[in-house]
Write a protein that holds these residues in place. Structure first.
Motif: not given
Length: 158
Positions: A4-18
């Motif tokens: 749950r603490y490992e950042a996936s590519d989709s999570l990072l993409a979402w966070l960067y865009v947001q």
């Protein structure tokens, strides 16, 4: 299984865009408030109403992603400034419409619109390449379509 603490590519993409959009909105907000004397959300309301001639409050709420009570307060501020007027159909008094006044249209065309366009160009588009912008348009449309929110008349008026 992803920790749950490992950042996936989709999570990072979402966070960067947001967070990127949030940073641009903050920068644009300051510019619109300083130059045009209104909030970014007030400008967006004027723009959306102008694009449609008049809008039911419920539709304006959806377009701005603001709660119905929030859009009521927003429109009330614009009414007090003389930029928007509310109306109802005689046969259906439950639906309230917002429309620009002549002064609201003047403010949009002379102050908030030019300031907003300059802020988009400098705060959003300037650090991006033409390819980046084309990719963002494609991705944005894809996300809108996936969530049933794409409307060519509203999102691509030209």
């Amino acid at each position: 299984m992803v920790d749950r603490y490992e950042a996936s590519d989709s999570l990072l993409a979402w966070l960067y865009v947001q967070q990127g959009v949030d940073a641009v909105r903050v920068a644009m907000s300051g510019r619109v408030e300083a130059a045009a004397g209104c909030s970014l959300l007030e400008h967006e309301a004027l723009y959306r109403i102008d694009m449609n001639g008049r809008l039911p409050m419920s539709e304006l709420s959806e377009l701005l992603a603001v709660s119905p009570s929030g859009v009521t307060r927003l429109v009330e501020r614009l009414v007090r400034r003389g930029w928007v007027e509310r109306s109802q159909q005689p046969d259906n008094r439950r639906v309230v419409y917002a429309a620009l006044t002549a002064e609201g249209r003047r403010v949009l065309k002379a102050a908030t619109g030019p300031t907003y366009r300059a802020a988009v160009a400098e705060e959003f588009a300037e650090p991006l390449t033409d390819r980046d912008l084309a990719d963002l348009k494609r991705i944005g449309r894809k996300l809108l379509e996936a969530h049933g929110k794409w409307d060519a008349q509203r999102f691509a008026p030209n």
